[in-house]
Write a protein that holds these residues in place. Structure first.
Motif, mmCIF file in Angstrom:
data_model
loop_
_atom_site.group_PDB
_atom_site.id
_atom_site.type_symbol
_atom_site.label_atom_id
_atom_site.label_comp_id
_atom_site.label_asym_id
_atom_site.label_seq_id
_atom_site.Cartn_x
_atom_site.Cartn_y
_atom_site.Cartn_z
ATOM 1 N N GLY A 68 0.777 -1.228 0.000
ATOM 2 C CA GLY A 68 0.000 0.000 0.000
ATOM 3 C C GLY A 68 0.808 1.277 0.000
ATOM 4 N N THR A 69 2.137 1.166 0.031
ATOM 5 C CA THR A 69 2.990 2.346 0.017
ATOM 6 C C THR A 69 3.149 2.851 -1.413
ATOM 7 N N THR A 70 3.061 4.165 -1.595
ATOM 8 C CA THR A 70 3.146 4.763 -2.929
ATOM 9 C C THR A 70 4.440 5.554 -3.086
ATOM 10 N N PHE A 71 5.118 5.353 -4.201
ATOM 11 C CA PHE A 71 6.337 6.078 -4.530
ATOM 12 C C PHE A 71 6.097 6.866 -5.814
ATOM 13 N N ILE A 72 6.784 7.981 -5.966
ATOM 14 C CA ILE A 72 6.622 8.848 -7.123
ATOM 15 C C ILE A 72 7.956 8.954 -7.857
ATOM 16 N N PHE A 73 7.913 8.801 -9.178
ATOM 17 C CA PHE A 73 9.113 8.838 -10.008
ATOM 18 C C PHE A 73 8.927 9.846 -11.130
ATOM 19 N N GLY A 74 10.036 10.402 -11.617
ATOM 20 C CA GLY A 74 9.987 11.354 -12.714
ATOM 21 C C GLY A 74 10.050 12.786 -12.249
ATOM 22 N N ASP A 75 9.938 13.699 -13.210
ATOM 23 C CA ASP A 75 10.039 15.123 -12.905
ATOM 24 C C ASP A 75 8.674 15.800 -12.774
ATOM 25 N N GLY A 76 7.601 15.017 -12.819
ATOM 26 C CA GLY A 76 6.258 15.573 -12.654
ATOM 27 C C GLY A 76 5.644 16.137 -13.912
#
Length: 430
Positions: A25-33
């Motif tokens: 259930g943990t969310t990670f964010i990748f990239g420059d948005g």
């Protein structure tokens, strides 16, 4: 999310906006948005491990099996981020070159397409229910790249334009004989016979396509001019004024290119013309996607031009014209995807949920490859002599215009063909 997968995504996704929620259930964010956001949910640890070690196969497999969902952005958005970042240098260059070298080295082993194996490969895809294909193809059941002369064309209009475009390059004359290698559902052969008063022989390895094409020829009263056979092109011995092949060369395999063109040279009359329409790569040779090879087109291969031209040259044939169609297939696949989505419940009634998810991934990933990778369409016009055709392309444009006027005059009067076969559930081989 395991630390290895997180490190890979950190290095790969430099541009774009990718959220990944792991099994806990943990969310990670990748990239420059930048760009449209994509949110992928990996639901099981099994899928997470598989994606870590073989993402190009495990992502579609996990999606098919319901172990991965795309909550935002869809398959197309996910593949856009993947393809746009794969060439950015985010992955270590040595590792990337090693993977490419292995795929390239082993591609020939996966394409030993003997006559028996070719038939089995074709049955895996083209012998799916004709009812399935009617859910997303145009009225004429053209299962190849359309030709969007105008950006606002409907799919049916663009497929009609494709047939005109190909016909113009063949420079047909009444009474000639035409061989259609990989004749599909019969639409192109029937069109050529009606428009030019020629006799067409189509060959296919698909029982389903052969049945539908033959029924269509009888329904249109063309059985004396258009004949479809269940036969491998390598078994043919007749000679023809014209040869056309659309969407079949992708199944020949790089090992058999010389065989294909040598055979074409023996089948083509001295003053004959051949038109080969195939998916190709604008870049260097590369292996077939593991997902596509395993589930969609076993034995298939998309060639670079550097792999095709030497085989043509060695066969003694002459290339008289080459055209590259860019993005036309991306738009074709977009239409197919929209039509499939609109008829998804009907497709599920024929097959099942897993099949529908596989087909969704196939259509969207293919569209992405034509938009953001190096896939294009090659059209090779080929003869046996360099003076067979006029010196300029003017005759092509004149023929296409005449065919367009002819088609416009007959469009409203043309009957809509419907299948007499009821939809039926089929088991899909894994």
């Amino acid at each position: 999310m395991n630390i290895l997968l997180k490190r890979v995504l950190d290095r790969l996704v430099r541009t774009g906006s990718l959220k990944v929620t792991g099994p806990k259930g943990t969310t990670f964010i990748f990239g420059d948005g930048s760009g449209e956001p994509v949110h992928m949910h990996i639901k099981t640890r099994h899928a997470e491990r598989a994606i870590t070690f073989d993402p190009m196969l495990a992502v579609p497999e996990s999606y098919m099996d319901g172990e991965l969902d795309i909550l935002e952005g869809g398959v197309l958005g996910l593949m856009r981020i993947a393809f746009q970042n794969m060439g950015s240098g985010g992955i270590d260059a040595t590792w990337s070159k090693a993977i490419e070298g292995l795929r390239h080295a082993f591609r020939r082993l996966q394409q030993i397409n003997t006559a028996a194996r070719s038939r089995r490969n074709v049955q895996r895809h083209y012998d799916l229910s004709g009812e399935l294909y009617r859910l997303f193809l145009d009225e004429d059941m053209q299962y190849s790249c359309a030709y969007f002369e105008q950006p606002d064309m409907t799919l049916d209009e663009a497929q009609a334009a494709k047939k005109r475009h190909i016909a113009a390059k063949l420079r047909l004359k009444a009474g000639q004989t035409v061989l259609d290698i990989g004749s599909g559902w019969g639409g192109l052969g029937l069109y050529l016979a009606k428009a030019f008063d020629v006799d067409v022989q189509g060959v296919t390895l698909s029982t389903e396509q052969h049945g539908v094409a033959t029924d269509r020829a009888h329904a249109q009263g063309l059985e004396n001019h258009v004949h479809f056979e269940l036969k491998d092109y390598r078994e043919l011995n007749e000679r023809f004024d014209r040869i056309v092949s659309v969407g079949m060369f992708e199944h020949v395999g790089v090992n058999h290119y010389r065989t294909f063109f040598d055979k074409a040279a023996t089948l083509l009359k001295p003053d004959g013309v051949m038109l080969l329409h195939t998916i190709g790569r604008s870049g260097v040779p590369w292996a077939t996607s593991a997902f596509i090879r395993k589930y969609i087109f076993p034995g298939g291969y998309i060639p670079a031009m550097s792999e095709v031209l030497p085989a043509i040259e060695k066969s003694g044939l002459v290339v008289t014209d080459v055209e590259i169609l860019r993005l036309h297939y991306a738009d074709t696949l977009k239409h197919w995807g929209q039509r499939f989505a609109a008829n998804r419940d009907k497709a599920k009634a024929i097959y099942d949920e897993r099949f529908c998810r596989m087909w969704e991934f196939y259509l969207a990933a293919s569209e992405a490859a034509f938009r953001w990778q190096d896939l294009v369409i090659f059209q090779f016009q080929i003869t046996k002599k360099n003076d067979t055709l006029p010196m300029t392309r003017d005759y092509m444009a004149k023929c296409e215009k005449a065919l367009e006027l002819r088609d416009m005059g007959r469009r409203e009067a043309a009957p809509v063909e419907k299948s007499a076969k009821p939809a039926r559930r089929r088991k899909v081989a894994e």
